[in-house]
Design a protein around this motif. Structure first.
Motif, mmCIF file in Angstrom:
data_model
loop_
_atom_site.group_PDB
_atom_site.id
_atom_site.type_symbol
_atom_site.label_atom_id
_atom_site.label_comp_id
_atom_site.label_asym_id
_atom_site.label_seq_id
_atom_site.Cartn_x
_atom_site.Cartn_y
_atom_site.Cartn_z
ATOM 1 N N ILE A 43 0.857 -1.180 0.000
ATOM 2 C CA ILE A 43 0.000 0.000 0.000
ATOM 3 C C ILE A 43 0.896 1.233 0.000
ATOM 4 C CG2 ILE A 43 -1.862 1.214 1.175
ATOM 5 C CD1 ILE A 43 -2.552 -1.602 0.104
ATOM 6 N N SER A 44 0.808 2.028 -1.045
ATOM 7 C CA SER A 44 1.694 3.199 -1.156
ATOM 8 C C SER A 44 1.180 4.384 -0.368
ATOM 9 C CB SER A 44 1.869 3.586 -2.627
ATOM 10 O OG SER A 44 0.615 3.890 -3.219
ATOM 11 N N SER A 45 -0.144 4.483 -0.172
ATOM 12 C CA SER A 45 -0.729 5.621 0.529
ATOM 13 C C SER A 45 -1.793 5.100 1.490
ATOM 14 C CB SER A 45 -1.337 6.614 -0.463
ATOM 15 O OG SER A 45 -1.947 7.683 0.213
ATOM 16 N N LEU A 46 -1.391 4.911 2.736
ATOM 17 C CA LEU A 46 -2.290 4.347 3.736
ATOM 18 C C LEU A 46 -3.145 5.440 4.362
ATOM 19 C CD1 LEU A 46 -2.879 1.595 5.141
ATOM 20 C CD2 LEU A 46 -1.270 2.310 6.929
ATOM 21 N N ARG A 47 -4.398 5.104 4.664
ATOM 22 C CA ARG A 47 -5.292 6.037 5.337
ATOM 23 C C ARG A 47 -5.406 5.694 6.815
ATOM 24 N NH1 ARG A 47 -10.218 5.177 1.229
ATOM 25 N NH2 ARG A 47 -9.119 5.605 -0.731
ATOM 26 N N VAL A 48 -6.064 6.583 7.548
ATOM 27 C CA VAL A 48 -6.289 6.361 8.974
ATOM 28 C C VAL A 48 -7.555 5.527 9.176
ATOM 29 C CG1 VAL A 48 -5.153 8.507 9.630
ATOM 30 C CG2 VAL A 48 -7.621 8.497 9.211
ATOM 31 N N ASN A 49 -7.710 5.019 10.378
ATOM 32 C CA ASN A 49 -8.965 4.415 10.790
ATOM 33 C C ASN A 49 -9.826 5.464 11.487
ATOM 34 O OD1 ASN A 49 -8.654 1.862 9.794
ATOM 35 N ND2 ASN A 49 -7.958 0.954 11.727
ATOM 36 N N VAL A 50 -11.130 5.333 11.351
ATOM 37 C CA VAL A 50 -12.076 6.215 12.025
ATOM 38 C C VAL A 50 -12.544 5.539 13.307
ATOM 39 C CG1 VAL A 50 -14.312 7.358 11.863
ATOM 40 C CG2 VAL A 50 -12.817 7.257 9.866
ATOM 41 N N VAL A 51 -12.451 6.246 14.420
ATOM 42 C CA VAL A 51 -12.898 5.711 15.707
ATOM 43 C C VAL A 51 -14.410 5.917 15.804
ATOM 44 C CG1 VAL A 51 -12.702 5.874 18.207
ATOM 45 C CG2 VAL A 51 -10.678 6.206 16.767
ATOM 46 N N PRO A 52 -15.200 4.852 15.910
ATOM 47 C CA PRO A 52 -16.659 4.999 15.925
ATOM 48 C C PRO A 52 -17.130 5.806 17.137
ATOM 49 C CG PRO A 52 -16.020 2.717 15.526
ATOM 50 C CD PRO A 52 -14.783 3.440 15.932
ATOM 51 N N GLY A 53 -18.128 6.651 16.884
ATOM 52 C CA GLY A 53 -18.778 7.373 17.957
ATOM 53 C C GLY A 53 -18.037 8.584 18.476
ATOM 54 N N VAL A 54 -16.878 8.941 17.901
ATOM 55 C CA VAL A 54 -16.106 10.095 18.363
ATOM 56 C C VAL A 54 -16.233 11.210 17.334
ATOM 57 C CG1 VAL A 54 -13.854 10.959 19.073
ATOM 58 C CG2 VAL A 54 -14.505 8.597 19.592
ATOM 59 N N ASP A 55 -16.666 12.377 17.812
ATOM 60 C CA ASP A 55 -16.862 13.528 16.937
ATOM 61 C C ASP A 55 -15.502 14.085 16.512
ATOM 62 O OD1 ASP A 55 -17.662 15.758 15.571
ATOM 63 O OD2 ASP A 55 -18.818 16.631 17.217
ATOM 64 N N PRO A 56 -15.228 14.177 15.210
ATOM 65 C CA PRO A 56 -13.921 14.713 14.780
ATOM 66 C C PRO A 56 -13.810 16.224 14.929
ATOM 67 C CG PRO A 56 -15.264 14.221 12.869
ATOM 68 C CD PRO A 56 -16.038 13.733 14.058
ATOM 69 N N SER A 57 -14.939 16.905 15.106
ATOM 70 C CA SER A 57 -14.925 18.357 15.224
ATOM 71 C C SER A 57 -14.760 18.777 16.678
ATOM 72 C CB SER A 57 -16.215 18.948 14.655
ATOM 73 O OG SER A 57 -16.399 18.567 13.310
ATOM 74 N N VAL A 58 -14.300 20.009 16.881
ATOM 75 C CA VAL A 58 -14.181 20.588 18.214
ATOM 76 C C VAL A 58 -15.042 21.838 18.258
ATOM 77 C CG1 VAL A 58 -11.893 19.641 18.653
ATOM 78 C CG2 VAL A 58 -12.104 21.861 17.524
ATOM 79 N N PRO A 59 -15.519 22.225 19.464
ATOM 80 C CA PRO A 59 -16.456 23.358 19.547
ATOM 81 C C PRO A 59 -15.901 24.669 19.005
ATOM 82 C CG PRO A 59 -16.420 22.099 21.582
ATOM 83 C CD PRO A 59 -15.304 21.577 20.760
ATOM 84 N N ASN A 60 -14.683 25.009 19.363
ATOM 85 C CA ASN A 60 -14.097 26.286 18.950
ATOM 86 C C ASN A 60 -12.730 26.035 18.328
ATOM 87 O OD1 ASN A 60 -16.195 28.118 20.091
ATOM 88 N ND2 ASN A 60 -15.511 27.193 22.019
ATOM 89 N N PRO A 61 -12.699 25.708 17.050
ATOM 90 C CA PRO A 61 -11.400 25.396 16.432
ATOM 91 C C PRO A 61 -10.437 26.585 16.519
ATOM 92 C CG PRO A 61 -13.229 24.805 14.987
ATOM 93 C CD PRO A 61 -13.809 25.604 16.098
ATOM 94 N N GLY A 62 -9.205 26.291 16.812
ATOM 95 C CA GLY A 62 -8.170 27.313 16.904
ATOM 96 C C GLY A 62 -6.804 26.681 16.764
ATOM 97 N N PRO A 63 -5.753 27.485 16.820
ATOM 98 C CA PRO A 63 -4.403 26.940 16.640
ATOM 99 C C PRO A 63 -4.037 25.848 17.644
ATOM 100 C CG PRO A 63 -4.382 29.330 16.502
ATOM 101 C CD PRO A 63 -5.744 28.950 16.958
#
Length: 922
Positions: A799-819
């Protein structure tokens, strides 16, 4: 006639002014009216006392017109860019002068051209002198690491990164082959270097000599010892260009036009560091030449024929052979050496065209014929001094990720792959195209028009002038193993010079314009088009393997054995050139052309509704569809020699080159170089837009444009495809397409001066306050889709370009994105060894930071007389000095070594730039 009417009106106004004494207010109003009228008529040249109107000029015919201009930038006017301030700097070099002139008028040469000859000329010159900083942030080895001391080297979680001695490699008698390789079930054992330090006696002398050319760290952005080398190096740019044109009216039916373009450029590239190992861009010497002649024959007011001949040439010379230095690919660290230290390239085009326009009643026809010949002459040394790849495998505990280091492998002189190219002669590529198009526009009714067009194109494949061209034929039998896939050469053994026949393509389009009702202010437009894109001629000597040599040195096992020892040079080739044996490309990454005859196909459809509003405004709403298939992609997105992901069940056996090779469709080849010319990709873009235009009224005009789009494809991205056998799984958002885009541009003539609401002066002060205008633009683009990648790719090079796994039930977003945290890295995980990631190629929800830019320009127009105007401008690019955040770190580590920087942003970029300009028009 207009001039005579103006004079009569002026005399009448002056007679009225000489009549009875009006009131004081009326007197002032009349005086202003007369003054303004005199200015307007003077600008027309209507009055005898107009400035610049002399009998000599009136007698000599039309005057010459033109302009001189100068635009000036200097960093003392600017804000220091944010990225430089954040790295502790206080200086960003920017010195730019852009200047030129343009002159047009009748051509008068005694005894050749007179003022009545109908000959006009235009001459333009533009020059640029620039010196501007280029910045980059990279990682280089720490001072202890350069001597083999890795005692303070940590992984992405901050834990000590162990370095193992490849000289102690041995098989583990307790290994259980029925169980996966793990720290408790090792197939091969190695001892760590004592104290995580490589003994000085073990350091490779070639690597140590290269260290003398490598720069030291100069910053500490982190985390840990990452991002420790900041480049702030200026590049220089010198350019000169000339355009000259002559128009000759022969009679009422014939007109000739000739044009010549000439430009030279010299780019002094920024130096990433000052040594022969500098991996930065190359100095470039370029030039363009273009000449054309056009004949227009107006047989009647409704029948016009235009024929032209054009020749153009563009040249680019990059670097020199003196810049040849081995390329040391150190992965996590800044590389040493340039992949292509020199090249010489020329692109020529010769075109003959003829077009006829005919209007007959409600019909408008256009016929056009183009013949174009393309030439590319190129000599490109890709790896003349060799390429060496260093990975962590040879200093790792075999089979265990997060052990070993690519730089440690380099210090020991243990590359896992090496390559060298031998260029014996330039390549002279050729291609032709013959296009015939017809377009019919028919006015069915006064409010309904339909336009239909079609183009037939015949395109030949790429050939080489001396037939020094080759590729791999995937159906030919290779004598080395009796398997399909063998080298073939142009015009030999029954092969054609271009390997594939010419193609003929038909590209249709249709458009309808409808205005409902006889006096409607609404216009509806619908269009559709389909087109084929030709395979371009590119610089570089891809497709000449056998005439130019490619050597590859492959490791038997990337965790156990080096490909070749790191010495002063690579071994010489076994066979002399040209080497056109069918198996000459074996054991290399071979050049592979597509022989199917496919080429890219694009389709687009659009619907828009335009409505004229009160207040000199027009609003347009519309939608577009764009799509394509067989788009040209490279080896990251297409791999005819890929191993099926089903082979991952073999786990660590895949690291053995012989076993790995047995699983490939064409085992005699390490891989294929497609050069970005393989017709395999697919994309689709859907968008809706709204455009509001306010035409000039009360001195203000503006255009606002908003677009919402969604673009998907199966090929783009920084790393490429994970699964070459299931293209549907690669279908994802395009990583470089902004979903939302807003642009606002405006021009405002400030209401200052005579007959204006503000500073209504008629005395000397009017020269200070009148003639000011403000122009500007603002651009907002939403963030790009994020590309998440795992820290390790332990898949045996399947596999030349591997992807990540998605953790079920965990929101990838955060309330107030910042640095400090742009997204939630806990929503993703490193896939287990020898498995595919189940995440998408680009994330469907997460976006990077948005970008904004606001430019403004203030212009003062100062009429000197009826023929001369001086304009001063002060422009501020990014006048708010706004900083856009960089993309967050998207590398996801395993639970045993999480990337502490995942989801964080380490900086921003941008800075205000001021430009002053002066233009004299006459």
């Amino acid at each position: 006639m207009l001039a005579w009417c103006a004079i009569v009106l002026l005399l009448c106004a002056e007679c009225l002014a000489a009549d009875k004494q009006p009131t004081q207010k009326a007197d002032r109003e009349m005086e202003r009216a007369l003054h303004e009228f005199k200015i307007e008529t003077a600008a027309m040249g209507a009055r005898a006392d107009s400035p610049g109107v002399r009998k000599s000029r009136a007698a000599s015919g039309p005057p010459w017109h033109g302009r001189f201009f100068e635009n000036f930038r200097n960093d003392f006017l600017d804000a220091v860019p944010h990225e430089i301030v954040q790295r502790g700097g206080d200086k960003s070099v920017l010195r730019r002068n852009q200047f030129g002139l343009n002159i047009t008028g009748p051509l008068e040469i005694p005894k050749l051209f007179s003022k009545r000859s109908g000959t006009f000329f235009s001459f333009s010159y533009e020059g640029v002198r620039e010196r501007i900083s280029r910045t980059r942030l990279r990682t280089v080895p720490t001072i202890p690491e350069r001597t083999g001391d890795f005692s303070t080297t940590v992984d992405q979680a901050g834990n000590l990164l162990p370095i193992y001695d490849p000289g102690t490699t041995r098989t583990n008698p307790a290994f259980d082959p029925a169980q996966p390789v793990s720290a408790g079930n090792l197939q091969y054992s190695r001892d760590p270097f004592p104290g995580n330090r490589i003994p000085v006696a073990r350091l490779n002398p070639v690597a140590m000599a290269a260290m003398e050319l490598y720069p030291l760290p100069n910053t500490s952005v982190g985390p840990f010892f990452q991002n420790n080398f900041f480049i702030n190096s200026p590049e220089t740019n010198i350019a000169n260009g000339i355009i000259a044109k002559v128009d000759q009216t022969i009679d009422d039916h014939h007109r000739l036009a000739a044009e010549v373009n000439y430009s030279n450029g010299l780019l002094g590239a920024s130096r990433w560091f000052d040594s022969a190992a500098n991996p930065g861009p190359l100095d470039t010497d370029s030039s363009t030449r273009r000449a054309s002649i056009e004949h227009t024959f107006t047989a009647a007011s409704q029948l016009v024929n235009t024929a032209s001949v054009e020749a153009s040439s563009e040249r680019w010379n990059l670097g020199s052979e003196d810049h040849a230095y081995p390329v040391y690919d150190l992965h996590d660290y800044l590389n040493l050496g340039r992949p292509s230290p020199f090249s010489s390239n020329v692109s020529n085009q010769f075109r003959i065209s003829d077009g006829t326009s005919l209007r007959n009643g409600k019909h408008s026809l256009r016929f056009q014929l183009f013949y174009t010949k393309f030439q590319v002459n190129t000599m490109w040394g890709r790896y003349p001094a060799g390429y060496y790849n260093f990975s962590a495998g040879l200093t790792s505990l075999p089979g265990i990720v997060n052990t070993g280091h690519g730089f440690a492998s380099f210090l020991l002189g243990l590359p896992d792959y090496a390559e060298k190219t031998i260029v014996t002669a330039p390549s002279y590529f050729r291609r032709t195209s013959l296009n015939f198009s017809v377009r019919e526009q028919y006015e069915l009714r006064p409010n309904l028009t339909i336009a239909v067009s079609a183009m037939i194109a015949r395109r030949t494949p790429r050939i080489e002038k001396f037939d020094r061209q080759s590729t791999v034929d995937l159906t030919a039998i290779n004598p080395a193993n009796g398997r399909p896939g063998a080298l073939i050469a142009a015009d030999q053994n029954g092969e054609s010079p271009g390997f594939r026949p010419p193609v003929v393509r038909l590209d249709p389009s249709i458009g309808i314009t409808w205005s409902p009702g006889s006096k409607s202010r609404t216009v509806v437009r619908v269009s559709y088009s389909r087109s084929h894109s030709p395979i371009p001629l590119r610089f570089g000597q891809w497709g000449t393997q056998g005439f130019n040599g490619y050597q590859s040195f492959i490791s038997p096992n990337v965790q156990l054995d080096p490909a070749v020892p790191l010495t002063g040079s690579l071994p010489p080739p076994q066979f002399s050139l040209p080497d056109l044996r069918p198996d000459a490309g074996n054991d290399t990454v071979a050049d592979l052309m597509d022989l199917s005859g496919s080429d890219p196909v694009y389709q687009s459809a659009q619907l828009s509704v335009e409505r004229e509003l009160p207040g000199a405004a027009v609003i347009t709403a519309g939608g577009r569809y764009e799509g394509g298939h067989d788009l040209l992609v490279g080896s990251d997105a297409a791999n005819p020699n890929a191993i099926s992901p089903d082979a991952l069940r073999y786990r660590d056996q895949l690291n053995d080159e012989a076993f790995n090779r047995s699983l490939r469709p064409y085992p005699q080849y390490k891989g294929f170089n497609l050069y970005g010319l393989y017709p395999y990709g697919k994309y689709q873009r859907d968008s809706a837009y709204l455009r509001l235009e306010k035409r000039v009224s009360m001195g203000l005009s503006l255009v606002a444009y908003y677009e919402f789009s969604k673009q998907l494809d199966d090929y783009s991205g920084p790393d490429g495809s994970q699964d070459f056998f299931n293209r549907r799984n690669e279908w994802a958002l395009t990583p470089y397409s902004h979903p939302q885009y807003l642009n606002l541009t405006y021009v405002y003539e400030l209401p200052l001066g005579p007959n204006k609401p503000l500073l209504n002066y008629w005395d000397w002060r009017r020269h200070l306050v009148e003639g000011w205008s403000l122009t500007g633009s603002g651009v907002y683009a939403s963030g790009l889709p994020l590309v998440l990648r795992p820290a390790f790719n332990n898949t045996g090079n399947v596999i030349s370009s591997l992807r990540v796994n998605v953790v079920p039930g965990v929101d990838p977003s955060v309330p107030n994105p910042g640095p400090e945290l742009w997204f939630n890295p806990a929503a993703f995980d490193q896939p287990p060894d020898f498995t595919l990631g189940d995440g998408p190629r680009t994330h469907p929800v997460l976006r990077g930071p948005s970008s904004q830019n606001y430019d403004m320009s203030l212009t003062k127009r100062m009429p000197l007389d009826a023929d001369r105007v001086l304009e001063f401008s002060a422009a501020a690019f990014n006048f708010l000095n706004h900083a856009d955040w960089e993309t967050p770190d998207t590398t996801i580590g395993p639970a045993s070594a999480p990337n502490v920087n995942a989801g964080k942003i380490i900086g921003s970029h941008g800075g205000r730039v001021i430009q002053l300009g002066l233009r004299l028009s006459f």
